[in-house]
Design a protein around this motif. Structure first.
Motif: not given
Length: 129
Positions: A42-50
């Motif tokens: 599963c990919f976990l995405s963060f607000k700034e794009g990482a």
């Protein structure tokens, strides 16, 4: 050029996902399963794009090391929260919830304000201002 994502093995995909969702506001993707290869991620995405890809396997046997052990290869990754107050707050929250805090919060020699904590699989995370 930019780093697209980092990937972490885990033996408990849901536990790992929930840690990053709860403490770092990660947004989980829909997930991927390849039953033939015994692989799930599963990919976990963060607000700034990482992004972080958390992965589990039933066919490989990733080497289990002592949580937080210093080893060759990836030593840690850093997450910037934008302020010393937010570093203090998240570090305190993680500690109160039973996660190991290895160092800090403190001002480092190279100018960072940071703490070092472990995720549920023993990966080092620098929480920086």
């Amino acid at each position: 050029m930019r780093i697209e994502h980092i990937a972490l093995w885990t033996d408990d995909l849901e536990r790992c996902k929930q840690f990053y969702i709860r403490y770092f506001d990660a947004r989980p993707g829909s997930g991927y399963v390849n039953a033939a290869k015994g692989f799930e991620s599963c990919f976990l995405s963060f607000k700034e794009g990482a992004r972080i890809e958390v992965m589990k396997t039933t066919t490989l046997h990733p080497l289990v090391i002592e949580p937080g052990a210093q080893r060759m290869g990836l030593a840690h990754f850093a997450v910037s929260l934008g302020s010393q107050g937010r570093v203090d707050e998240l570090t305190r929250r993680l500690k109160d919830d039973g996660y190991p805090v290895l160092d800090g919060p403190r001002k480092t020699g190279d100018g960072y304000y940071e703490s070092v904590v472990l995720d549920p699989d023993g990966n080092r995370i620098e929480i920086t201002a």
